[in-house]
Design a protein around this motif. Structure first.
Motif, mmCIF file in Angstrom:
data_model
loop_
_atom_site.group_PDB
_atom_site.id
_atom_site.type_symbol
_atom_site.label_atom_id
_atom_site.label_comp_id
_atom_site.label_asym_id
_atom_site.label_seq_id
_atom_site.Cartn_x
_atom_site.Cartn_y
_atom_site.Cartn_z
ATOM 1 N N THR A 1 -4.470 -13.273 2.206
ATOM 2 C CA THR A 1 -4.121 -12.051 1.886
ATOM 3 C C THR A 1 -5.192 -11.601 2.649
ATOM 4 O OG1 THR A 1 -5.738 -11.780 -0.119
ATOM 5 C CG2 THR A 1 -2.968 -12.994 -0.813
ATOM 6 N N ARG A 2 -4.629 -9.981 3.074
ATOM 7 C CA ARG A 2 -6.054 -9.453 3.488
ATOM 8 C C ARG A 2 -5.839 -8.016 3.144
ATOM 9 N NH1 ARG A 2 -2.786 -5.308 4.254
ATOM 10 N NH2 ARG A 2 -1.335 -5.258 6.245
ATOM 11 N N PHE A 3 -6.983 -7.404 3.672
ATOM 12 C CA PHE A 3 -7.687 -5.549 2.747
ATOM 13 C C PHE A 3 -7.708 -5.126 3.955
ATOM 14 C CE2 PHE A 3 -10.834 -2.740 1.133
ATOM 15 C CZ PHE A 3 -9.250 -1.245 1.055
ATOM 16 N N ALA A 4 -7.218 -4.038 4.407
ATOM 17 C CA ALA A 4 -6.858 -3.597 5.358
ATOM 18 C C ALA A 4 -7.307 -2.079 6.062
ATOM 19 C CB ALA A 4 -5.709 -3.590 6.097
ATOM 20 N N PRO A 5 -8.961 -1.373 5.128
ATOM 21 C CA PRO A 5 -9.028 -0.088 4.900
ATOM 22 C C PRO A 5 -9.128 0.352 6.591
ATOM 23 C CG PRO A 5 -10.929 -1.814 4.926
ATOM 24 C CD PRO A 5 -9.540 -2.275 4.733
ATOM 25 N N SER A 6 -8.280 1.549 6.727
ATOM 26 C CA SER A 6 -9.097 2.728 7.490
ATOM 27 C C SER A 6 -10.736 3.158 7.414
ATOM 28 C CB SER A 6 -8.412 3.784 7.648
ATOM 29 O OG SER A 6 -6.742 2.959 8.621
ATOM 30 N N PRO A 7 -11.067 2.737 7.813
ATOM 31 C CA PRO A 7 -12.496 3.649 7.945
ATOM 32 C C PRO A 7 -13.230 4.877 7.659
ATOM 33 C CG PRO A 7 -12.727 2.595 9.644
ATOM 34 C CD PRO A 7 -12.005 2.224 9.084
ATOM 35 N N CYS B 1 -0.322 -3.369 16.099
ATOM 36 C CA CYS B 1 -1.518 -4.113 15.803
ATOM 37 C C CYS B 1 -2.155 -4.722 14.709
ATOM 38 C CB CYS B 1 -3.471 -3.489 16.239
ATOM 39 S SG CYS B 1 -3.652 -2.203 17.157
ATOM 40 N N VAL B 2 -1.664 -3.907 13.401
ATOM 41 C CA VAL B 2 -1.212 -4.762 12.338
ATOM 42 C C VAL B 2 -0.898 -6.013 12.064
ATOM 43 C CG1 VAL B 2 -0.391 -4.404 10.134
ATOM 44 C CG2 VAL B 2 -1.772 -2.607 11.136
ATOM 45 N N VAL B 3 0.812 -6.142 12.956
ATOM 46 C CA VAL B 3 1.189 -6.978 12.821
ATOM 47 C C VAL B 3 1.070 -8.554 14.058
ATOM 48 C CG1 VAL B 3 3.884 -8.767 14.614
ATOM 49 C CG2 VAL B 3 3.810 -5.893 13.153
ATOM 50 N N THR C 1 -0.320 0.534 19.766
ATOM 51 C CA THR C 1 -0.619 1.617 18.386
ATOM 52 C C THR C 1 -0.458 0.520 17.835
ATOM 53 O OG1 THR C 1 1.704 1.645 18.464
ATOM 54 C CG2 THR C 1 0.937 3.177 20.151
ATOM 55 N N TYR C 2 -0.879 1.507 16.202
ATOM 56 C CA TYR C 2 -1.138 0.937 14.924
ATOM 57 C C TYR C 2 0.008 -0.342 14.674
ATOM 58 C CZ TYR C 2 -1.513 0.727 10.187
ATOM 59 O OH TYR C 2 -1.416 0.786 8.851
ATOM 60 N N ASN C 3 1.317 0.539 14.268
ATOM 61 C CA ASN C 3 2.112 -0.869 13.890
ATOM 62 C C ASN C 3 1.948 -2.217 14.472
ATOM 63 O OD1 ASN C 3 3.900 0.139 11.861
ATOM 64 N ND2 ASN C 3 3.841 1.481 12.731
ATOM 65 N N ILE D 1 -11.074 -4.614 9.319
ATOM 66 C CA ILE D 1 -11.530 -2.564 9.675
ATOM 67 C C ILE D 1 -10.630 -1.621 9.963
ATOM 68 C CG2 ILE D 1 -13.733 -1.078 10.123
ATOM 69 C CD1 ILE D 1 -13.754 -2.548 6.676
ATOM 70 N N GLU D 2 -9.399 -1.167 9.984
ATOM 71 C CA GLU D 2 -8.583 -1.146 10.771
ATOM 72 C C GLU D 2 -9.354 1.232 11.350
ATOM 73 O OE1 GLU D 2 -4.829 -1.403 8.977
ATOM 74 O OE2 GLU D 2 -5.009 -2.962 9.581
ATOM 75 N N ASP D 3 -9.965 0.460 12.452
ATOM 76 C CA ASP D 3 -10.797 1.527 13.157
ATOM 77 C C ASP D 3 -10.337 1.944 15.057
ATOM 78 O OD1 ASP D 3 -11.360 -1.246 14.649
ATOM 79 O OD2 ASP D 3 -13.420 -0.928 14.242
ATOM 80 N N ILE E 1 -0.464 -7.549 0.716
ATOM 81 C CA ILE E 1 -0.153 -6.373 -0.987
ATOM 82 C C ILE E 1 -0.870 -4.972 -0.631
ATOM 83 C CG2 ILE E 1 -1.035 -6.415 -3.512
ATOM 84 C CD1 ILE E 1 -1.312 -9.734 -2.850
ATOM 85 N N ARG E 2 0.198 -4.221 -0.110
ATOM 86 C CA ARG E 2 -0.929 -2.475 0.159
ATOM 87 C C ARG E 2 -0.135 -1.505 -0.123
ATOM 88 N NH1 ARG E 2 1.852 -3.472 6.401
ATOM 89 N NH2 ARG E 2 4.075 -3.209 5.391
ATOM 90 N N GLY E 3 -0.640 -0.450 0.171
ATOM 91 C CA GLY E 3 0.159 0.565 -0.593
ATOM 92 C C GLY E 3 1.629 1.359 0.008
ATOM 93 N N ASP E 4 2.098 1.608 -1.164
ATOM 94 C CA ASP E 4 4.104 1.947 -0.236
ATOM 95 C C ASP E 4 3.557 2.977 0.680
ATOM 96 O OD1 ASP E 4 2.914 3.529 -1.996
ATOM 97 O OD2 ASP E 4 4.764 3.283 -3.615
ATOM 98 N N ASP E 5 2.453 3.393 0.649
ATOM 99 C CA ASP E 5 2.444 5.046 1.876
ATOM 100 C C ASP E 5 2.758 4.250 3.096
ATOM 101 O OD1 ASP E 5 0.569 3.498 1.190
ATOM 102 O OD2 ASP E 5 -1.005 5.056 2.108
ATOM 103 N N HIS E 6 2.871 2.823 3.498
ATOM 104 C CA HIS E 6 3.497 1.807 5.078
ATOM 105 C C HIS E 6 5.011 1.476 4.650
ATOM 106 C CE1 HIS E 6 -0.298 1.843 6.456
ATOM 107 N NE2 HIS E 6 -1.072 1.870 5.314
ATOM 108 N N VAL E 7 5.547 1.336 3.677
ATOM 109 C CA VAL E 7 6.582 0.548 3.542
ATOM 110 C C VAL E 7 7.596 1.243 4.657
ATOM 111 C CG1 VAL E 7 8.382 2.516 2.022
ATOM 112 C CG2 VAL E 7 8.776 0.075 1.578
HETATM 113 N N1 GLU Z 1 -4.940 1.006 7.451
HETATM 114 C C1 GLU Z 1 -4.032 0.726 6.431
HETATM 115 C C2 GLU Z 1 -5.094 2.030 5.302
HETATM 116 O O1 GLU Z 1 -5.711 2.444 5.194
HETATM 117 C C3 GLU Z 1 -3.806 0.159 5.282
HETATM 118 C C4 GLU Z 1 -2.323 -0.757 6.090
HETATM 119 C C5 GLU Z 1 -1.709 -2.220 5.814
HETATM 120 O O2 GLU Z 1 -2.476 -3.214 4.811
HETATM 121 O O3 GLU Z 1 -1.137 -2.342 6.335
HETATM 122 O O4 GLU Z 1 -4.390 2.614 4.936
#
Ligand code: GLU
Length: 460
Positions: free
Chosen positions: A5-11, A188-190, A184-186, A41-43, A202-208
Motif C-alpha cells: 500500500t502507499r500514502f501519496a500526499p501532495s506537500p 504519474c500516479v499510474v 500530468t498528474y493521473n 511525495i507527489e510534489d 486506499i485514498r480519499g474519495d476526492d480521487h474517485v
Molecule cells: N496526492 C494526492 C493527494 O494528496 C493523493 C493521490 C493518491 O492517493 O492517489 O490528495
C-alpha cells in the motif's frame, strides 16, 4: 501476493488529521497483512509544494508511528521514468498530439454548455481510420492526449463504495503530457502505482473521479489495476470538509498540545472504521482487527471533545515511566528540568488529566514557584487555621519524608487542634500547590521537596 500500500500526499500546506487518516489506513492494512507500506511525495505542483510541508508529513507520521518500508519517493525525481513510459505508450498507439489552442477549447466548452452538454474534449485531433486530421498549425507545441477507449465500461469493486461502473463514453481523452513534455498528474500516479507494485490503493474519495481514467491507463500499459478503496471525507466540527483554510491544525500540533500518539491512532482509526462497539483500543489490537470491510461509507465528523476523552483513557492506562519523558518535554519548553520524581507525579495526577500538557501543568508545582489566587487564599487561609498550619510546619521539620509519616503528622495536628482533615488540607494545598484541588495531601507533600514545603507553609 504481498500486500503493498502507499500514502501519496501532495506537500502543499501542512498535513491535518483528515489527510493523515489517509496514511493510517493503508499503513494499518499493510501491517495487518505482513505487507509493505510505501511513502510517495507527489510534489509535481512546483508552485504549491514545499520542503517544509514534506518535513511536517514525515514528522507527523514518525510521531504517530506510521513507519514506511520504502521511500519517500519524490515524483519530481521520477520524471525520466514517466517520460520513458509515455514514449512506450505512444509507440503502442495510445497517445496522440492535440494542437487545439486554449481559445478553441474555451469556445468548445461554451458551445457545449450552451447546448446543455457536459464540457469535454471532442476528439478533434484523435486519429481514426479514414479520418483526415486538421492541418498542423505552425509553431504550436501540442499536448499529448490518451486515447481513451470509446466503447464499454470501466468498472471496479471499490472496497468502500462497492461496485462502480463508468461508461467510457463519459470520459474524454485525458491530457497526459503538457506542451513542454512534462507528464500530468493521473499518468504519474499510474506509473508510480505500477512501478511500486501497489496492490491496494486506499485514498480519499476526492480521487474517485480519477480512478476510471487511471484504470484505463493501467490497461493500456498491459497491467492489472490495484484494488481501490476510496475513503469518505473527514468533516470538521462545523460539518465542512476539513481543511487548513477553515481552521484545521497540523497533525504535529496535537503532539504539542499533549495528545498521545496511540490515542491519536485510536481516534483516527475510529473516524471511518469500526470494530463492533470498541472505542478504546491499543495499536496492537487495531492492527489485529483492521480490515477494509469495516470502513465507513459516510463522511466522518471530527469531534475534539471525543478526541480528548480517548486521550484521557490512554493517558490513564499508560505506564508512568513511559509518560514521564513526554511530560518532561513539555516542562523543558518552560525551562524546567524534571527529575526522577516525575513518573510518580504522573502516577498521582494522571487520573485528573486529559493531556500530557495538563499533566505538565500539575508537575510544574513541583519544580517551579506556585501562585495561589487571592480568592483561594482568602477563602482557605483564615486566622483560625494559621496556628494549626504553624504547628504542622513545626512537626514536619523532623518528620521522615514519606506519605505515611506525613499522614501521621497531619493526624496528630488535627487531633490537637480539634479539626477535620479538609480544614487543614485545603489551606496546605493552596500554599504548597497553589490550588485547593489536588489528590490526597500526604501523597502530594511526599513528592514535594521537604524544604520547599516548609518554605511555602511559612507563607500562610
Ligand atoms: N496526492 C494526492 C493527494 O494528496 C493523493 C493521490 C493518491 O492517493 O492517489 O490528495
Amino acid at each position: 501476493m504481498t500486500v503493498r500500500t502507499r500514502f501519496a500526499p501532495s506537500p502543499t500546506g501542512f498535513i491535518h488529521l483528515g489527510n493523515i487518516r489517509s496514511a493510517l489506513y493503508p499503513w494499518a492494512f499493510a501491517r495487518a497483512n505482513q505487507g509493505e507500506f510505501i511513502l510517495r511525495i507527489e510534489d509535481t505542483d512546483l508552485e504549491r509544494s514545499s520542503q517544509e510541508a514534506v518535513d511536517v508529513i514525515i514528522e507527523g507520521m514518525k510521531w504517530l508511528g506510521l513507519d514506511h518500508d520504502e521511500g519517500p519517493f519524490y515524483q519530481m525525481q521520477r520524471m525520466d521514468r514517466y517520460k520513458a513510459v509515455l514514449a512506450e505508450l505512444q509507440a503502442r498507439g495510445w497517445v496522440y498530439p492535440c494542437y487545439m489552442s486554449v481559445e478553441e477549447l474555451d469556445a468548445l466548452r461554451e458551445r457545449q454548455m450552451a447546448n446543455k452538454e457536459k464540457p469535454r474534449y471532442d476528439g478533434t485531433w484523435r486519429p481514426e481510420e479514414g479520418k483526415t486530421l486538421p492541418p498542423v498549425p505552425e509553431g504550436v507545441k501540442p499536448v499529448l492526449r490518451f486515447k481513451n477507449p470509446r466503447e464499454g465500461v470501466v468498472a471496479w469493486d471499490d472496497k468502500v463504495k462497492g461496485r462502480i461502473e463508468i461508461s467510457n463514453a463519459e470520459l474524454d481523452d485525458l491530457v497526459i503530457a503538457r506542451p513542454d513534455g512534462t507528464p500530468t498528474y493521473n499518468f504519474c500516479v499510474v506509473v508510480d502505482d505500477m512501478d511500486m507494485n501497489i496492490t491496494h490503493v486506499i485514498r480519499g474519495d476526492d480521487h474517485v473521479n480519477n480512478t476510471p481514467r487511471q484504470i484505463n491507463i493501467f490497461k493500456a500499459l498491459g497491467k492489472e489495476p490495484p484494488v481501490y478503496a476510496h475513503l469518505p471525507t473527514v468533516l470538521n466540527e462545523q460539518g465542512e470538509k476539513m481543511s487548513k483554510r477553515n481552521g484545521a491544525k497540523a497533525v504535529t500540533q496535537y503532539r504539542d498540545e499533549g495528545y498521545l500518539a496511540d490515542a491519536m491512532v485510536n481516534y483516527l482509526a475510529r473516524l471511518g472504521w469500526s470494530h463492533g462497539d470498541d472505542e478504546i483500543f491499543s495499536r496492537e489490537q487495531f492492527l489485529s482487527w483492521f480490515d477494509l470491510d469495516h470502513l465507513g461509507r459516510s463522511a466522518a465528523q471530527f469531534d475534539e471533545a471525543k478526541l480528548r476523552w480517548v486521550n484521557a483513557q490512554h493517558l490513564k492506562s499508560m505506564e508512568d515511566v513511559a509518560l514521564a519523558p513526554l511530560v518532561a518535554a513539555h516542562l523543558a519548553r518552560h525551562g524546567i528540568d524534571a527529575d526522577d520524581r516525575l513518573s510518580d507525579i504522573c502516577a498521582l495526577f494522571k487520573d485528573r488529566c486529559d493531556t500530557t500538557v495538563a499533566l505538565a501543568d500539575w508537575a510544574k508545582a513541583f519544580y517551579a514557584d506556585v501562585q495561589a489566587s487571592e480568592e483561594d487564599r482568602a477563602k482557605h487561609l483564615t486566622d483560625a487555621i494559621r496556628p494549626a498550619i504553624a504547628d504542622l510546619r513545626e512537626r514536619l521539620q523532623s518528620c521522615d519524608w514519606n506519605k505515611d509519616a506525613i499522614g501521621a503528622v497531619f493526624k496528630s495536628v488535627l487531633a490537637d487542634h480539634s479539626l477535620k482533615m479538609p480544614h487543614l488540607a485545603m489551606p496546605v494545598r493552596v500554599l504548597v500547590m497553589g490550588t485547593p484541588q489536588t489528590p490526597s495531601v500526604d501523597a502530594v507533600l511526599a513528592l514535594q521537596e521537604k524544604q520547599k514545603v516548609l518554605e511555602r507553609l511559612q507563607k500562610a
